[in-house]
Design an enzyme around this catalytic site. Structure first.
Site, PDB file in Angstrom:
ATOM      1  N   ASN A  82     -13.311  77.965 113.349  1.00 21.84           N
ATOM      2  CA  ASN A  82     -12.599  79.475 114.272  1.00 21.84           C
ATOM      3  C   ASN A  82     -11.951  78.812 115.245  1.00 21.84           C
ATOM      4  O   ASN A  82     -10.829  78.924 116.005  1.00 21.84           O
ATOM      5  CB  ASN A  82     -14.559  80.036 114.428  1.00 21.84           C
ATOM      6  N   GLU A 108     -22.487  82.956 109.437  1.00 23.80           N
ATOM      7  CA  GLU A 108     -21.434  81.495 107.954  1.00 23.80           C
ATOM      8  C   GLU A 108     -22.805  81.993 106.916  1.00 23.80           C
ATOM      9  O   GLU A 108     -22.618  80.735 106.355  1.00 23.80           O
ATOM     10  CB  GLU A 108     -21.036  80.998 108.430  1.00 23.80           C
TER      11      GLU A 108
END
Length: 368
Positions: free
Chosen positions: A247, A282
């Site tokens: 990210n 996640e």
């Protein structure tokens, strides 16, 4: 091959026409009654029964063999109405009294009623016009063959009355049929809305796999099943390795794309009885009913290898990611949070032992 929806509709059509077949007991009783009173020759009874059997057997045969699906109107309602009036008209030819024929005109109206199940106003009008035409033809034949059996004034009154009743039934029947169609459409809209609501409640909007709420519903169902003596189930807790770095380097949109690809890849390769969904962030959870921990570990290793082989060229060249997996077996009578805690500890061990690996709850033994 026909789908289940078509099979259900075919079964319903069989039931409808079987019910119509049963209603012929009414006119058959009238035919026998007229014969007993000397109004009909005996042969008419057998001819009427043969007509009825052939017509209804043919209709049911066409539906049973799915031949009706080739017709514009697979329900065969209009066809059934137009041919079912023939036996009654045949009987009416042999009746010498106009009042007796009027009784069998009611039988013709009984056939029209079945149009409510399928026909619209136009279909009703066409069927009624056909029946009225056949009745007028019958009167014409009687006028040429047996004029003594007719009363001109009475016949005209009966024809006009019959036409008016048929027209009224067409309008009313068509209106009722349109209401049924509107109700069917409303039911479809309601089913579609319920499906959308169910998706909003149970599906993760990003990855389009089960969300945390749905996963816990499945876990509750499985624990209840195990409490009834069924084989315990296993769970696999998955986490994407170094996802924060992905990210940070490529952005959250790239991270979302990776989550979606992984979820899609894994969900395509599970059994119908399995449940896979996004546990949070996640992390993903796979519930494996009727699966011992050894089998779950094998499945986990397959998933690990599968994800490791994924590439994301739209994000960056040969970019790939790996996952770590913790596997645990549910033990009857324990709280599901305890099972999840063991899977989480196994996942933590997989992370601590180098990532991109599978660890089971028992001694955290690596499978990879």
């Amino acid at each position: 091959m026909i789908d289940n929806h078509t099979k259900q509709k075919q079964t319903l059509r069989m039931r409808r026409h079987a019910m119509a077949f049963a209603t012929y007991l009414v006119p058959m009783s009238l035919v026998v009654l007229c014969w007993s009173q000397g109004l009909l020759p005996e042969k008419v009874i057998y001819h009427f029964a043969a007509f009825v059997f052939v017509i209804n057997f043919t209709i049911l045969f066409l539906i049973r063999k799915n031949i009706n699906l080739k017709f514009r109107d697979p329900s065969l309602t209009a066809l059934h109405i137009t041919v079912s009036c023939l036996p009654a008209l045949y009987v009416m030819y042999f009746l010498e009294h106009g009042h007796a024929r009027a009784i069998f005109m009611l039988v013709l109206l009984l056939a029209i009623i079945y149009g409510i199940l399928e026909l619209d106003t136009r279909g009703f009008l066409m069927a009624c016009l056909w029946i009225l035409s056949l009745y007028v033809l019958l009167i014409f034949v009687l006028w040429t063959k047996k004029p003594e059996a007719l009363n001109a004034s009475l016949e005209w009154i009966q024809i006009i009355a019959f036409a008016l009743v048929l027209f009224s039934m067409s309008v009313i029947g068509g209106y009722i049929s349109s209401l049924r169609e509107k109700l069917r459409l409303r039911n479809q809209e309601l089913s579609s809305a319920i499906e959308k609501i169910d998706k909003l409640v149970n599906i993760d909007p990003l990855t389009e796999v089960s969300n945390r709420r749905r996963l816990f519903e499945v876990l509750t169902q499985e624990t209840n099943r195990c409490s009834r003596g069924a084989t315990p189930f296993s769970i696999c807790l998955l986490d994407i390795d170094h996802f924060k770095q992905v990210n940070d380097i490529y952005g959250h949109m790239a991270g979302d794309e990776i989550l979606c690809h992984i979820a899609c890849s894994i969900s395509r390769d599970i059994r119908n009885i399995d449940a896979f969904g996004r546990y949070g962030g996640e992390e993903f959870l796979l519930v494996l009913p009727r699966t011992p921990i050894a089998g779950a570990a094998v499945k986990a290793e397959k998933m690990r290898s599968q994800v490791a082989g994924l590439r994301f060229p739209d994000i960056s060249g040969e970019l790939g990611v790996t996952i770590s997996i913790g596997v645990a077996l549910y033990r009857p009578t324990e709280d599901i949070d305890t099972t999840l805690l063991r899977a989480d500890r196994a996942l933590y061990a997989a992370k601590a032992n180098g990532r991109n690996r599978v660890e089971t709850e028992k001694n955290h033994t690596a499978v990879a």
